[in-house]
Design a protein around this motif. Structure first.
Motif, PDB file in Angstrom:
ATOM      1  N   SER A  34       0.822  -1.209   0.000  1.00  0.00           N
ATOM      2  CA  SER A  34       0.000   0.000   0.000  1.00  0.00           C
ATOM      3  C   SER A  34       0.857   1.261   0.000  1.00  0.00           C
ATOM      4  O   SER A  34       0.408   2.313  -0.437  1.00  0.00           O
ATOM      5  N   GLU A  35       2.112   1.171   0.449  1.00  0.00           N
ATOM      6  CA  GLU A  35       2.993   2.337   0.449  1.00  0.00           C
ATOM      7  C   GLU A  35       3.275   2.794  -0.979  1.00  0.00           C
ATOM      8  O   GLU A  35       3.272   3.991  -1.266  1.00  0.00           O
ATOM      9  N   ASP A  36       3.472   1.850  -1.894  1.00  0.00           N
ATOM     10  CA  ASP A  36       3.687   2.201  -3.299  1.00  0.00           C
ATOM     11  C   ASP A  36       2.443   2.860  -3.887  1.00  0.00           C
ATOM     12  O   ASP A  36       2.549   3.821  -4.648  1.00  0.00           O
ATOM     13  N   LEU A  37       1.282   2.353  -3.525  1.00  0.00           N
ATOM     14  CA  LEU A  37       0.032   2.919  -4.012  1.00  0.00           C
ATOM     15  C   LEU A  37      -0.137   4.350  -3.510  1.00  0.00           C
ATOM     16  O   LEU A  37      -0.523   5.238  -4.270  1.00  0.00           O
ATOM     17  N   ASP A  39       2.266   6.446  -2.692  1.00  0.00           N
ATOM     18  CA  ASP A  39       3.224   7.282  -3.417  1.00  0.00           C
ATOM     19  C   ASP A  39       2.706   7.631  -4.811  1.00  0.00           C
ATOM     20  O   ASP A  39       2.822   8.772  -5.257  1.00  0.00           O
ATOM     21  N   GLN A  40       2.119   6.661  -5.497  1.00  0.00           N
ATOM     22  CA  GLN A  40       1.578   6.910  -6.832  1.00  0.00           C
ATOM     23  C   GLN A  40       0.408   7.893  -6.782  1.00  0.00           C
ATOM     24  O   GLN A  40       0.288   8.777  -7.629  1.00  0.00           O
ATOM     25  N   GLN A  41      -0.459   7.741  -5.776  1.00  0.00           N
ATOM     26  CA  GLN A  41      -1.587   8.664  -5.635  1.00  0.00           C
ATOM     27  C   GLN A  41      -1.103  10.068  -5.283  1.00  0.00           C
ATOM     28  O   GLN A  41      -1.634  11.059  -5.794  1.00  0.00           O
ATOM     29  N   LEU A  42      -0.095  10.173  -4.436  1.00  0.00           N
ATOM     30  CA  LEU A  42       0.458  11.477  -4.076  1.00  0.00           C
ATOM     31  C   LEU A  42       1.117  12.122  -5.293  1.00  0.00           C
ATOM     32  O   LEU A  42       0.966  13.319  -5.526  1.00  0.00           O
ATOM     33  N   ARG A  43       1.825  11.333  -6.078  1.00  0.00           N
ATOM     34  CA  ARG A  43       2.452  11.840  -7.304  1.00  0.00           C
ATOM     35  C   ARG A  43       1.386  12.392  -8.248  1.00  0.00           C
ATOM     36  O   ARG A  43       1.540  13.479  -8.808  1.00  0.00           O
ATOM     37  N   GLN A  44       0.288  11.671  -8.416  1.00  0.00           N
ATOM     38  CA  GLN A  44      -0.804  12.125  -9.291  1.00  0.00           C
ATOM     39  C   GLN A  44      -1.426  13.412  -8.754  1.00  0.00           C
ATOM     40  O   GLN A  44      -1.716  14.332  -9.514  1.00  0.00           O
ATOM     41  N   HIS A  45      -1.597  13.498  -7.449  1.00  0.00           N
ATOM     42  CA  HIS A  45      -2.137  14.719  -6.828  1.00  0.00           C
ATOM     43  C   HIS A  45      -1.200  15.904  -7.078  1.00  0.00           C
ATOM     44  O   HIS A  45      -1.657  16.998  -7.434  1.00  0.00           O
ATOM     45  N   HIS A  46       0.089  15.705  -6.897  1.00  0.00           N
ATOM     46  CA  HIS A  46       1.059  16.777  -7.152  1.00  0.00           C
ATOM     47  C   HIS A  46       0.966  17.261  -8.596  1.00  0.00           C
ATOM     48  O   HIS A  46       0.993  18.472  -8.859  1.00  0.00           O
ATOM     49  N   LYS A  47       0.864  16.326  -9.535  1.00  0.00           N
ATOM     50  CA  LYS A  47       0.778  16.698 -10.943  1.00  0.00           C
ATOM     51  C   LYS A  47      -0.457  17.554 -11.205  1.00  0.00           C
ATOM     52  O   LYS A  47      -0.395  18.549 -11.928  1.00  0.00           O
ATOM     53  N   ASP A  87       8.627  14.987  -6.140  1.00  0.00           N
ATOM     54  CA  ASP A  87       8.127  13.667  -6.504  1.00  0.00           C
ATOM     55  C   ASP A  87       8.436  12.683  -5.372  1.00  0.00           C
ATOM     56  O   ASP A  87       9.602  12.482  -5.034  1.00  0.00           O
ATOM     57  N   PRO A  88       7.412  12.053  -4.769  1.00  0.00           N
ATOM     58  CA  PRO A  88       7.650  11.141  -3.645  1.00  0.00           C
ATOM     59  C   PRO A  88       8.335   9.841  -4.051  1.00  0.00           C
ATOM     60  O   PRO A  88       8.926   9.169  -3.215  1.00  0.00           O
ATOM     61  N   VAL A  89       8.292   9.493  -5.312  1.00  0.00           N
ATOM     62  CA  VAL A  89       8.891   8.244  -5.774  1.00  0.00           C
ATOM     63  C   VAL A  89      10.376   8.434  -6.059  1.00  0.00           C
ATOM     64  O   VAL A  89      11.216   7.658  -5.604  1.00  0.00           O
TER      65      VAL A  89
END
Length: 104
Positions: A34-37, A39-47, A87-89
């Motif tokens: 769930s941590e990867d998920l 990070d991906q959701q946070l990245r999308q929010h930032h974009k 970018d959190p990733v």
């Protein structure tokens, strides 16, 4: 009469440890993934936030786009009060596509 001792027998302890192990084997992989998920959701929010700020910049500056590395827009607290997101990733800053003027 012999009084019963207090506590658990080794068989009871083994049973509980087996149950806890099974539960851990089911739960741990789900929590770790769930941590990867997130990070991906946070990245999308930032974009999305950056793209909205870029659109506002374009309107506010009469058709002029911000720099592709976001260096100019990132310095204005009116667009990013908490600073330009990272970018959190990858841990790096975002940049814009030179054609679409949207986050890569």
């Amino acid at each position: 009469m012999k009084s019963q001792g207090k506590g658990f027998s080794p068989l009871e302890v083994l049973a509980v440890m087996t149950i806890v192990g099974i539960i851990a084997a089911i739960v741990v992989p789900r929590v770790g993934g769930s941590e990867d998920l997130v990070d991906q959701q946070l990245r999308q929010h930032h974009k999305e936030v950056i793209n909205q700020a870029v659109s506002r910049w374009y309107i506010d500056h009469q058709g002029s786009w911000p720099a592709l590395d976001l260096s100019d827009i990132g310095q204005h607290a009116e667009y990013f009060p908490e600073g330009l997101p990272i970018d959190p990733v990858t841990g790096t800053g975002y940049s814009l596509n030179s054609t679409t003027h949207r986050v890569r």
